[in-house]
Design a protein around this motif. Structure first.
Motif, PDB file in Angstrom:
ATOM      1  N   GLU A 117       0.812  -1.221   0.000  1.00  0.00           N
ATOM      2  CA  GLU A 117       0.000   0.000   0.000  1.00  0.00           C
ATOM      3  C   GLU A 117       0.845   1.270   0.000  1.00  0.00           C
ATOM      4  N   GLY A 118       2.025   1.166  -0.611  1.00  0.00           N
ATOM      5  CA  GLY A 118       2.817   2.375  -0.806  1.00  0.00           C
ATOM      6  C   GLY A 118       2.213   3.247  -1.885  1.00  0.00           C
ATOM      7  N   VAL A 119       1.592   2.597  -2.871  1.00  0.00           N
ATOM      8  CA  VAL A 119       0.810   3.290  -3.895  1.00  0.00           C
ATOM      9  C   VAL A 119      -0.509   2.544  -4.041  1.00  0.00           C
ATOM     10  N   GLU A 120      -1.546   3.268  -4.434  1.00  0.00           N
ATOM     11  CA  GLU A 120      -2.842   2.619  -4.638  1.00  0.00           C
ATOM     12  C   GLU A 120      -3.783   3.550  -5.392  1.00  0.00           C
ATOM     13  N   PRO A 121      -4.668   2.955  -6.219  1.00  0.00           N
ATOM     14  CA  PRO A 121      -5.705   3.770  -6.855  1.00  0.00           C
ATOM     15  C   PRO A 121      -6.841   3.989  -5.869  1.00  0.00           C
ATOM     16  N   VAL A 122      -7.320   5.209  -5.799  1.00  0.00           N
ATOM     17  CA  VAL A 122      -8.418   5.538  -4.884  1.00  0.00           C
ATOM     18  C   VAL A 122      -9.522   6.218  -5.690  1.00  0.00           C
ATOM     19  N   ILE A 123     -10.715   5.675  -5.628  1.00  0.00           N
ATOM     20  CA  ILE A 123     -11.847   6.267  -6.341  1.00  0.00           C
ATOM     21  C   ILE A 123     -12.194   7.607  -5.708  1.00  0.00           C
ATOM     22  N   GLY A 124     -12.484   8.609  -6.538  1.00  0.00           N
ATOM     23  CA  GLY A 124     -12.822   9.940  -6.047  1.00  0.00           C
ATOM     24  C   GLY A 124     -14.043   9.923  -5.142  1.00  0.00           C
ATOM     25  N   THR A 125     -14.035  10.789  -4.157  1.00  0.00           N
ATOM     26  CA  THR A 125     -15.112  10.789  -3.163  1.00  0.00           C
ATOM     27  C   THR A 125     -16.479  11.024  -3.789  1.00  0.00           C
ATOM     28  N   GLU A 126     -16.556  11.769  -4.889  1.00  0.00           N
ATOM     29  CA  GLU A 126     -17.833  12.027  -5.557  1.00  0.00           C
ATOM     30  C   GLU A 126     -18.291  10.845  -6.403  1.00  0.00           C
ATOM     31  N   TYR A 127     -17.393   9.878  -6.608  1.00  0.00           N
ATOM     32  CA  TYR A 127     -17.702   8.742  -7.483  1.00  0.00           C
ATOM     33  C   TYR A 127     -17.877   7.429  -6.720  1.00  0.00           C
ATOM     34  N   GLU A 128     -17.843   7.497  -5.419  1.00  0.00           N
ATOM     35  CA  GLU A 128     -18.027   6.283  -4.632  1.00  0.00           C
ATOM     36  C   GLU A 128     -19.408   5.689  -4.908  1.00  0.00           C
ATOM     37  N   GLY A 129     -19.441   4.404  -5.213  1.00  0.00           N
ATOM     38  CA  GLY A 129     -20.697   3.728  -5.520  1.00  0.00           C
ATOM     39  C   GLY A 129     -21.156   3.888  -6.950  1.00  0.00           C
ATOM     40  N   GLU A 130     -20.412   4.640  -7.782  1.00  0.00           N
ATOM     41  CA  GLU A 130     -20.820   4.871  -9.166  1.00  0.00           C
ATOM     42  C   GLU A 130     -19.998   4.083 -10.188  1.00  0.00           C
ATOM     43  N   ILE A 131     -18.850   3.585  -9.790  1.00  0.00           N
ATOM     44  CA  ILE A 131     -18.008   2.829 -10.727  1.00  0.00           C
ATOM     45  C   ILE A 131     -18.623   1.438 -10.901  1.00  0.00           C
ATOM     46  N   PRO A 132     -18.882   0.990 -12.141  1.00  0.00           N
ATOM     47  CA  PRO A 132     -19.484  -0.322 -12.365  1.00  0.00           C
ATOM     48  C   PRO A 132     -18.699  -1.445 -11.687  1.00  0.00           C
ATOM     49  N   GLN A 133     -19.405  -2.420 -11.155  1.00  0.00           N
ATOM     50  CA  GLN A 133     -18.757  -3.495 -10.407  1.00  0.00           C
ATOM     51  C   GLN A 133     -17.788  -4.289 -11.263  1.00  0.00           C
ATOM     52  N   ASP A 134     -18.113  -4.471 -12.543  1.00  0.00           N
ATOM     53  CA  ASP A 134     -17.195  -5.238 -13.388  1.00  0.00           C
ATOM     54  C   ASP A 134     -15.875  -4.502 -13.583  1.00  0.00           C
ATOM     55  N   LEU A 193     -14.521  -2.505 -11.200  1.00  0.00           N
ATOM     56  CA  LEU A 193     -13.814  -2.707  -9.931  1.00  0.00           C
ATOM     57  C   LEU A 193     -13.227  -4.111  -9.854  1.00  0.00           C
ATOM     58  N   ASP A 194     -13.957  -5.086 -10.339  1.00  0.00           N
ATOM     59  CA  ASP A 194     -13.459  -6.465 -10.337  1.00  0.00           C
ATOM     60  C   ASP A 194     -12.232  -6.599 -11.231  1.00  0.00           C
ATOM     61  N   ALA A 195     -12.271  -5.918 -12.375  1.00  0.00           N
ATOM     62  CA  ALA A 195     -11.132  -5.963 -13.290  1.00  0.00           C
ATOM     63  C   ALA A 195      -9.895  -5.325 -12.659  1.00  0.00           C
ATOM     64  N   LEU A 196     -10.090  -4.246 -11.914  1.00  0.00           N
ATOM     65  CA  LEU A 196      -8.973  -3.598 -11.224  1.00  0.00           C
ATOM     66  C   LEU A 196      -8.399  -4.508 -10.152  1.00  0.00           C
ATOM     67  N   ASP A 197      -9.267  -5.210  -9.431  1.00  0.00           N
ATOM     68  CA  ASP A 197      -8.784  -6.165  -8.429  1.00  0.00           C
ATOM     69  C   ASP A 197      -7.933  -7.248  -9.088  1.00  0.00           C
ATOM     70  N   SER A 198      -8.374  -7.700 -10.248  1.00  0.00           N
ATOM     71  CA  SER A 198      -7.651  -8.760 -10.955  1.00  0.00           C
ATOM     72  C   SER A 198      -6.283  -8.280 -11.424  1.00  0.00           C
ATOM     73  N   SER A 199      -6.219  -7.068 -11.981  1.00  0.00           N
ATOM     74  CA  SER A 199      -4.928  -6.582 -12.468  1.00  0.00           C
ATOM     75  C   SER A 199      -3.985  -6.273 -11.304  1.00  0.00           C
ATOM     76  N   ARG A 200      -4.548  -5.805 -10.203  1.00  0.00           N
ATOM     77  CA  ARG A 200      -3.710  -5.574  -9.013  1.00  0.00           C
ATOM     78  C   ARG A 200      -3.080  -6.879  -8.552  1.00  0.00           C
ATOM     79  N   GLN A 201      -3.885  -7.927  -8.466  1.00  0.00           N
ATOM     80  CA  GLN A 201      -3.373  -9.223  -8.023  1.00  0.00           C
ATOM     81  C   GLN A 201      -2.343  -9.758  -8.998  1.00  0.00           C
ATOM     82  N   ALA A 202      -2.588  -9.568 -10.287  1.00  0.00           N
ATOM     83  CA  ALA A 202      -1.647 -10.045 -11.301  1.00  0.00           C
ATOM     84  C   ALA A 202      -0.303  -9.332 -11.192  1.00  0.00           C
ATOM     85  N   ILE A 203      -0.331  -8.044 -10.870  1.00  0.00           N
ATOM     86  CA  ILE A 203       0.921  -7.294 -10.672  1.00  0.00           C
ATOM     87  C   ILE A 203       1.647  -7.825  -9.449  1.00  0.00           C
ATOM     88  N   GLN A 204       0.917  -8.011  -8.371  1.00  0.00           N
ATOM     89  CA  GLN A 204       1.527  -8.495  -7.135  1.00  0.00           C
ATOM     90  C   GLN A 204       2.081  -9.905  -7.296  1.00  0.00           C
TER      91      GLN A 204
END
Length: 356
Positions: free
Chosen positions: A314-331, A333-344
């Motif tokens: 957690e030295g770096v991380e993407p953070v969704i803007g406070t005005e956009y919380e709950g608005e980013i499509p779940q798919d 967010l899931d894709a971002l989780d997958s690419s994060r894990q793939a990098i790690q």
């Protein structure tokens, strides 16, 4: 601690401490820290302000005292470092050198003051009295590039305000174009650019990434001009790594009802154009500063070492803007989780330099 002013010798410069106060008996109550910030100074809502948040946290939680200096030119780095190091009232237990541009001056001062502890952010210096902190900015930039690519190729919109006017901030799936605006062109900012481009391509290899450099960390007007041209030429999302210059990117997005990505801190929390900021690539300089101070307080200073911080800690991380919380499509967010894990996991090797 009272506000203090040191007067530089031959240089004739004033070192003005925007002082912190001694804590109420905490474990660091006799620890003094001098902070030498990067060019652009405090109030950039990004790199310097994140470092300042770290020293403020150390004051609150550890009871240390601190003084700030804000150089206005490259030549002042060495002067301010040496003024802190040579001070006897107080003696500084740690001097924080914020930014890669301080490395050259610190190389000389670390040798001149071998008993003084220094920390250096964003560069490495092999010296027993220097603890170096670097970040894998390309990893976090890959993630926000992946987000930009995923949003750019679909219908996505957000209702908000800019400059007191109700607006719709949206992507433009008819144009496969996004943008990157850097401050000064150097190897560090190229890491941001390279990671961002790779992330966009991971989402869709047909998306064009336009890049430009403002040549300054503190020119919002130039940032607005560059980003405005990108938006006018089809870009719907622009990411900046340009310090205070990036404020102009947000203004350009606000005027046109487009989207932007901030850097270093969650810029949606502080920008007047928060409705334009769909996300930020947060770089936890605050954590590096706090940890370095805590190590000194605990008599565990990590001199002679380099601590590299990335997605996995957690030295770096993407953070969704406070005005956009709950608005980013779940798919998405899931894709971002997958690419994060793939990098790690090492399945995605993020470049540190752009291909072109």
């Amino acid at each position: 601690m009272d506000r203090r002013t040191f007067v530089g010798g031959a240089a004739g410069m004033a070192l003005t401490g925007l002082a912190g106060c001694l804590g109420g008996g905490g474990s660091g109550a006799e620890t003094n820290v001098g902070m030498v910030y990067a060019l652009g100074g405090l109030g950039d809502e990004a790199f310097n302000d994140m470092a300042h948040a770290g020293i403020q946290r150390a004051e609150e939680e550890l009871g240390i005292a601190y003084d700030n200096t804000e150089p206005t030119g490259q030549s002042e780095f060495g002067t301010f470092q040496s003024q802190f190091a040579s001070s006897t009232d107080p003696n500084y237990d740690l001097i924080g050198c914020i930014g890669f541009a301080q490395r050259s001056a610190l190389q000389e001062n670390a040798s001149e003051y071998p008993d003084q502890n220094f920390m250096l952010v964003d560069a490495e210096l092999d010296a027993d009295n220097v603890a170096s902190y670097t970040f894998r900015e390309h990893e976090g930039s890959f993630q926000v590039g992946h987000l930009a690519g995923l949003l750019s190729t679909r219908e996505f919109s957000h209702e908000g305000t800019y400059s007191g006017t109700e607006k719709t901030f949206s992507s433009n799936p008819d144009e496969k174009v996004v943008g990157f605006v850097g401050g000064k062109e150097n190897p560090l900012i190229k890491k941001f650019e390279a990671g961002f481009i790779a992330g966009v391509e991971h989402a869709d290899s047909e998306i064009e990434v336009r890049t430009a450099y403002a040549g300054s960390w503190n020119d919002p007007g130039r940032g607005q001009e560059i980003a405005g041209s990108m938006y006018d030429e089809g870009a719907d999302i622009v990411y900046h790594a340009a310090g205070a210059t990036g404020g102009g990117v947000f203004n350009a997005a606000g005027e046109r009802g487009r989207l932007a990505i901030g850097v270093d801190s969650d810029q949606s929390l502080s920008s007047d154009a928060s409705h334009t900021i769909v996300a930020s690539m947060v770089k936890h300089v605050d954590t590096a500063v706090f940890n370095a101070v805590q190590n000194v307080v605990n008599d565990e200073f990590q001199g002679g070492s380099t601590i590299a911080l990335g997605l996995d800690d957690e030295g770096v991380e993407p953070v969704i803007g406070t005005e956009y919380e709950g608005e980013i499509p779940q798919d998405v967010l899931d894709a971002l989780d997958s690419s994060r894990q793939a990098i790690q996991d090492g399945e995605i090797d993020v470049p540190t330099e752009p291909e072109n």
